[in-house]
Design a protein around this motif. Structure first.
Motif, mmCIF file in Angstrom:
data_model
loop_
_atom_site.group_PDB
_atom_site.id
_atom_site.type_symbol
_atom_site.label_atom_id
_atom_site.label_comp_id
_atom_site.label_asym_id
_atom_site.label_seq_id
_atom_site.Cartn_x
_atom_site.Cartn_y
_atom_site.Cartn_z
ATOM 1 N N PHE A 10 0.828 -1.212 0.000
ATOM 2 C CA PHE A 10 0.000 0.000 0.000
ATOM 3 C C PHE A 10 0.862 1.261 0.000
ATOM 4 C CE2 PHE A 10 -2.014 3.381 2.428
ATOM 5 C CZ PHE A 10 -3.096 3.624 1.611
ATOM 6 N N ILE A 11 1.918 1.272 0.811
ATOM 7 C CA ILE A 11 2.748 2.485 0.892
ATOM 8 C C ILE A 11 3.529 2.687 -0.402
ATOM 9 C CG2 ILE A 11 4.644 3.552 2.138
ATOM 10 C CD1 ILE A 11 3.607 2.229 4.633
ATOM 11 N N VAL A 54 6.426 10.096 7.806
ATOM 12 C CA VAL A 54 5.863 9.102 8.726
ATOM 13 C C VAL A 54 5.570 7.798 7.981
ATOM 14 C CG1 VAL A 54 3.966 8.629 10.290
ATOM 15 C CG2 VAL A 54 4.946 10.880 10.217
ATOM 16 N N LEU A 55 5.008 7.927 6.762
ATOM 17 C CA LEU A 55 4.751 6.718 5.972
ATOM 18 C C LEU A 55 6.054 5.997 5.620
ATOM 19 C CD1 LEU A 55 1.902 7.807 3.556
ATOM 20 C CD2 LEU A 55 1.770 6.270 5.478
ATOM 21 N N LEU A 56 7.117 6.760 5.327
ATOM 22 C CA LEU A 56 8.406 6.126 5.024
ATOM 23 C C LEU A 56 8.986 5.439 6.249
ATOM 24 C CD1 LEU A 56 10.346 8.500 2.658
ATOM 25 C CD2 LEU A 56 9.424 6.283 2.183
ATOM 26 N N GLY A 57 8.747 6.015 7.427
ATOM 27 C CA GLY A 57 9.186 5.359 8.648
ATOM 28 C C GLY A 57 8.518 4.008 8.850
ATOM 29 N N THR B 46 16.724 17.641 3.915
ATOM 30 C CA THR B 46 16.106 16.913 5.023
ATOM 31 C C THR B 46 15.640 15.533 4.571
ATOM 32 O OG1 THR B 46 15.376 19.008 5.939
ATOM 33 C CG2 THR B 46 14.301 17.056 6.751
ATOM 34 N N LEU B 47 15.018 15.485 3.372
ATOM 35 C CA LEU B 47 14.587 14.188 2.838
ATOM 36 C C LEU B 47 15.792 13.283 2.570
ATOM 37 C CD1 LEU B 47 12.309 12.406 1.913
ATOM 38 C CD2 LEU B 47 12.401 13.477 -0.299
ATOM 39 N N MET B 48 16.908 13.886 2.099
ATOM 40 C CA MET B 48 18.096 13.072 1.829
ATOM 41 C C MET B 48 18.674 12.479 3.105
ATOM 42 S SD MET B 48 20.139 15.175 -1.076
ATOM 43 C CE MET B 48 21.541 14.080 -1.043
ATOM 44 N N TYR B 49 18.776 13.288 4.148
ATOM 45 C CA TYR B 49 19.325 12.752 5.403
ATOM 46 C C TYR B 49 18.385 11.732 6.026
ATOM 47 C CZ TYR B 49 23.044 16.176 5.407
ATOM 48 O OH TYR B 49 24.136 16.906 5.084
ATOM 49 N N PHE B 50 17.064 11.913 5.814
ATOM 50 C CA PHE B 50 16.136 10.893 6.300
ATOM 51 C C PHE B 50 16.351 9.575 5.553
ATOM 52 C CE2 PHE B 50 12.146 8.696 6.689
ATOM 53 C CZ PHE B 50 11.760 8.957 7.972
ATOM 54 N N MET B 51 16.579 9.674 4.232
ATOM 55 C CA MET B 51 16.833 8.473 3.450
ATOM 56 C C MET B 51 18.103 7.772 3.898
ATOM 57 S SD MET B 51 14.741 7.684 1.245
ATOM 58 C CE MET B 51 13.255 8.346 1.869
ATOM 59 N N PRO C 55 -3.849 12.222 6.725
ATOM 60 C CA PRO C 55 -2.952 11.071 6.576
ATOM 61 C C PRO C 55 -2.029 10.848 7.758
ATOM 62 C CG PRO C 55 -2.327 12.781 5.070
ATOM 63 C CD PRO C 55 -3.650 13.140 5.586
ATOM 64 N N LEU C 56 -1.744 11.899 8.556
ATOM 65 C CA LEU C 56 -0.940 11.645 9.762
ATOM 66 C C LEU C 56 -1.733 10.829 10.773
ATOM 67 C CD1 LEU C 56 0.988 14.967 10.220
ATOM 68 C CD2 LEU C 56 1.968 12.724 10.071
ATOM 69 N N ILE C 57 -3.050 11.149 10.921
ATOM 70 C CA ILE C 57 -3.880 10.312 11.799
ATOM 71 C C ILE C 57 -3.972 8.888 11.255
ATOM 72 C CG2 ILE C 57 -6.195 10.067 12.766
ATOM 73 C CD1 ILE C 57 -4.762 12.317 14.004
ATOM 74 N N GLY C 58 -4.097 8.783 9.908
ATOM 75 C CA GLY C 58 -4.148 7.457 9.306
ATOM 76 C C GLY C 58 -2.852 6.685 9.496
ATOM 77 N N ALA C 59 -1.711 7.386 9.387
ATOM 78 C CA ALA C 59 -0.420 6.724 9.605
ATOM 79 C C ALA C 59 -0.275 6.274 11.054
ATOM 80 C CB ALA C 59 0.720 7.663 9.218
ATOM 81 N N ALA C 60 -0.850 7.075 11.995
ATOM 82 C CA ALA C 60 -0.815 6.663 13.404
ATOM 83 C C ALA C 60 -1.611 5.374 13.597
ATOM 84 C CB ALA C 60 -1.376 7.784 14.287
#
Lengths: 94, 85, 127
Positions: A10-11, A54-57, B46-51, C55-60
């Motif tokens: 899904f993600i 958050v989704l990537l996490g 920021t996205l790069m360091y997260f990756m 979507p943040l609530i959904g991700a939670a």
């Protein structure tokens, strides 16, 4: 069906839509005719990027990386307030 | 295997965006637009360091490059004028 | 039993994330197509409340339902809810601040306009 593969699929399925939205936001941020338009585009980009992080996490199975989203949201709000302060002072003083 | 592809693709895309934003920030005549392009580059980084799985770097980099660096630059622009001649 | 609860949490979370994706795409298209700054404020509102808060609530909910994340998934769910609440408060506050500043400083063109009640209340001068 396994829960882990379902969530992962899904993600991965939701990622191209986020990329399309990011591309349109970046187009507005680059070609915005005035400075407040660019501020709005960077704001919206960062808020949506926080949700995407958050989704990537969840996708990477790394729950410890959540505070990145909180910090990003907080400091982009600060950028908004700096710009508002600059324009207000430009009206009053000079 | 798929996760490696996703990470490499996202790294390439955000690196490209950061290069474009940096070039535009260097070329901009309006210094306020340069600050916004710098913030765009910071968001891409920021996205790069997260990756790259470095949440500590993200915590510091987002605070410095999105928060404090535009504050100092906007204070300076208010002193020295907005348009570069 | 626990598996059924996990599936329900993940399903509700995925429905919220799909709503968020739709609002996100709509907000990005509006951000590119609407005519001026004060119309694009609407795009930012859709993108920040519909495209990030929901979507943040959904991700939670997804993180709370994922058993394979281990016991740290509660940390992840709580962090996502905190991010959602902070974002919901700060997006509206920042948008109002910059809209007020831009209107008073005349930093953006106001031209495709239907009505300007604030200027009428202040005495009816046209900008």
């Amino acid at each position: 069906m396994n829960l882990a593969t379902w969530v992962t699929d899904f993600i991965v399925f939701s990622m191209p839509f986020y990329f399309a939205a990011f591309a349109l936001y970046i187009a507005r941020a680059i070609k915005g005719p005035t400075v407040p338009d660019m501020v709005l585009a960077v704001d919206a980009l960062s808020y949506d990027l926080a949700a995407f992080l958050v989704l990537l996490g969840i996708l990477f199975r790394a729950p410890i990386m959540i505070p990145c989203a909180i910090v990003l949201v907080l400091w982009v709000y600060a950028l908004d307030i700096y710009m508002a302060k600059y324009f207000e002072a430009g009206e009053i003083g000079e | 295997m798929m996760a490696v592809d996703i990470v490499m693709g996202l790294l390439a895309a955000s690196a490209l965006i950061s290069v474009i934003a940096t070039v535009l920030a260097v070329q901009a005549r309006d210094l306020l637009k340069a600050v916004i392009f710098s913030a765009l580059q910071s968001v891409a980084y920021t996205l790069m360091y997260f990756m790259l799985m470095a949440p500590d770097i993200v915590l510091v980099y987002a605070a410095v490059a999105v928060g404090i660096y535009p504050l100092i630059l906007i204070l300076l622009i208010k002193k020295v004028g907005r348009y570069e001649v | 039993m626990s598996s059924l609860v996990s599936w329900i949490l993940v399903g509700v979370g995925q429905a919220l994330v799909i709503i968020g994706i739709f609002c996100d795409l709509a907000a990005s298209i509006m951000m590119l197509r609407l005519p001026n700054f004060f119309a694009r404020l609407h795009a930012l509102t859709v993108g920040s409340v519909g495209g990030a808060f929901i979507p943040l609530i959904g991700a939670a909910l997804i993180a709370a339902g994922c058993d394979f994340l281990g016991p740290y998934r509660w940390f992840m769910a709580g962090g996502a809810v905190v991010t959602a609440i902070i974002e919901y408060v700060l997006a509206g506050a920042g948008t109002h601040a910059i809209a007020r500043a831009v209107y008073r400083a005349k930093a953006a063109p106001l031209k495709p306009i239907v009505a300007d009640k604030l200027a009428e209340d202040r005495g009816g001068e046209e900008r």
